[in-house]
Design an enzyme around this catalytic site. Structure first.
Site, PDB file in Angstrom:
ATOM      1  N   GLU A 146       0.813  -1.219   0.000  1.00 12.53           N
ATOM      2  CA  GLU A 146       0.000   0.000   0.000  1.00 12.53           C
ATOM      3  C   GLU A 146       0.852   1.278   0.000  1.00 12.53           C
ATOM      4  O   GLU A 146       0.437   2.323   0.488  1.00 12.53           O
ATOM      5  CB  GLU A 146      -0.957   0.017   1.215  1.00 12.53           C
ATOM      6  CG  GLU A 146      -1.841  -1.207   1.323  1.00 12.53           C
ATOM      7  CD  GLU A 146      -2.866  -1.314   0.215  1.00 12.53           C
ATOM      8  OE1 GLU A 146      -3.047  -0.325  -0.516  1.00 12.53           O
ATOM      9  OE2 GLU A 146      -3.481  -2.379   0.066  1.00 12.53           O
ATOM     10  N   LEU A 147       2.060   1.184  -0.545  1.00 11.68           N
ATOM     11  CA  LEU A 147       3.024   2.289  -0.592  1.00 11.68           C
ATOM     12  C   LEU A 147       3.383   2.808   0.800  1.00 11.68           C
ATOM     13  O   LEU A 147       3.772   3.973   0.957  1.00 11.68           O
ATOM     14  CB  LEU A 147       2.506   3.439  -1.469  1.00 11.68           C
ATOM     15  CG  LEU A 147       2.230   3.127  -2.941  1.00 11.68           C
ATOM     16  CD1 LEU A 147       1.993   4.415  -3.726  1.00 11.68           C
ATOM     17  CD2 LEU A 147       3.348   2.337  -3.588  1.00 11.68           C
TER      18      LEU A 147
END
Length: 456
Positions: A146-147
């Site tokens: 999710e970065l």
């Protein structure tokens, strides 16, 4: 010359079946195979396969001028190998073009970077080994789940030898700065950062099919013109999105695949190139360092990690899961280790979120639960059984330090036994090698006696 850096994320978790309290201790299989098969097959047919075909067309029809990156989790690969193996073959074709870079990430799309650095390193290595075995690439750029990123994670990533990390170009971090440059980490200066351009990414993911949007409809020439009109000194526009955007969330009928196929032609007309993340960091120097003291992600407007750790349900489940991390990694039970991988997927904790998300998060349509509370109850029942199995291997009554000491003693004893066995084998071989010489002497003596007898 400006560049566009496309990156497409592919992830599928192993979804859990309905697991009751009374199943604990009796049923050690936790997964909804029907749902996993149905969802993965449907998404592959509607999104993954037609998007892979589109990317191959874009590469071949434009003299390999189009380039992009793909990040795919280990859990997604396992399910695709089982249910849609032809898509894995298509990914291999994309890899063979030399125009598609495969990125590093955690094997099961986990939150290990926030919970357990050692587990994070183990998962990344396991993921990258799988990528190399399938596609022949050793990832040089990492994209965390999710970065998710902060200064501590940056130091961890840099220690593993990565050249760059991909994360969110969050406004609360950049302030007045543009995401359209290469930056570096303040905590690990040698680590370069590629920051997602939210506005341009969202024009595709959120606005492409939004008839209420002021710029609707979005066409390829209009989109490329917007990028061309950015300040001349801005280096690269990072467009990061889930592959499900194409065909699943934006159906084929919207014209999304035609839009993508048209991009390279209009980009060439405006002197805009396409580059992989590794090419971007090799070509451009960092313009400044960026400090991220608290974890951020690409989820909802806050760009934080509250979607997975925002309430007591999620935190309790995470703490309980990672409390047995050391013991699981010490054991040799292959099935237990696989369950450990699958139970770490961030989706399980996202399903427990009570926060109202406004960013069209990828996995919400796939949640099998009626509420966050039923998601928590089901997961904790599964986790209870899993921990029972871990305790059968290494009782929780033994402290980790004591357990490590005992295991060290066992390993030392095993090494000593191995060395002794090797020594015995060497001595045995020596004896066997000497035996023919000893046995040969009587034969010669017998011949001499026989010769003397014959002479007489």
């Amino acid at each position: 010359m400006k560049s566009i850096c496309f990156y497409f994320q592919i992830h599928q978790p192993f979804r859990l079946k309905k697991y009751r309290f009374f199943d604990i201790g009796n049923d050690h299989y936790y997964y909804d195979d029907f749902a996993n098969d149905d969802i993965v097959t449907r998404v592959a047919e509607r999104s993954y396969i037609p998007m892979a075909e589109t990317l191959l067309q874009m590469i071949n029809e434009n003299g390999k001028a189009f380039k992009c990156a793909i990040s795919i989790t280990g859990t997604a690969i396992e399910q695709l190998q089982q249910y849609v193996p032809e898509f894995i073959d298509m990914l291999k074709k994309l890899a063979d073009t030399g125009c598609v870079e495969f990125l590093s990430e955690t094997y099961s799309h986990s939150l290990a970077s926030l919970q357990d650095p050692d587990e994070f390193i183990r998962q990344v290595k396991a993921h990258d080994a799988l990528i190399y075995s399938l596609f022949g690439q050793k990832p040089k750029v990492i994209r965390n789940t999710e970065l998710i990123y902060d200064d501590d994670i940056a130091s961890l990533i840099a220690s593993m030898g990565f050249k760059a990390a991909i994360t969110e170009g969050a406004k609360h971090i950049l302030g007045w700065k543009s995401p359209n440059y290469v930056y570096s980490s303040e905590s690990a200066p040698k680590l370069k950062l590629l920051l997602r351009n939210d506005a341009f990414s969202s024009d595709i993911t959120r606005n492409f099919n939004n008839s209420d949007w002021g710029e609707y409809p979005l066409t390829a020439d209009k989109y490329i013109n917007w990028i061309a009109q950015l300040p001349e000194e801005e280096q690269v526009v990072n467009l990061f999105m889930g592959m499900e955007t194409f065909g699943e969330f934006l159906p084929r009928e919207t014209g999304i695949f035609d839009f993508m196929r048209a991009l390279p032609r209009f980009a060439a007309e405006r002197g805009i190139s396409f580059m992989t993340p590794s090419e971007v960091v090799a070509k451009h120097k960092s313009v400044a360092s960026v400090s991220v003291p608290y974890p951020m992600s690409w989820a909802d407007e806050a760009r934080d990690v509250a979607a997975w750790k925002g309430n007591t349900l999620q935190r309790e489940a995470l703490d309980k899961l990672y409390s047995v991390a050391e013991r699981v990694n010490l054991c040799e039970d292959r099935r237990l280790k696989k369950d450990w991988e699958y139970l770490q997927s961030s989706d399980h904790f996202f399903y427990m979120s009570t926060k109202s998300l406004t960013d069209g998060v990828v996995f919400s349509p796939f949640s099998p639960y009626d509420s966050p509370y039923s998601a928590f109850t089901n997961y904790m029942n599964v986790l209870a059984d899993f921990i029972v199995r871990v305790e059968e291997q290494y009782p929780l009554s033994i402290e980790n330090e004591e357990l490590n000491a005992l295991l060290l003693t066992i390993r030392n004893q095993a090494s000593e036994i191995k060395a002794l066995n090797k020594e015995v084998a060497t001595l045995r071989n020596n004896v066997l090698n000497d035996a023919p010489e000893v046995a040969e002497k009587p034969k010669k003596a017998t011949k001499r006696v026989a010769k003397k007898t014959a002479t007489k």
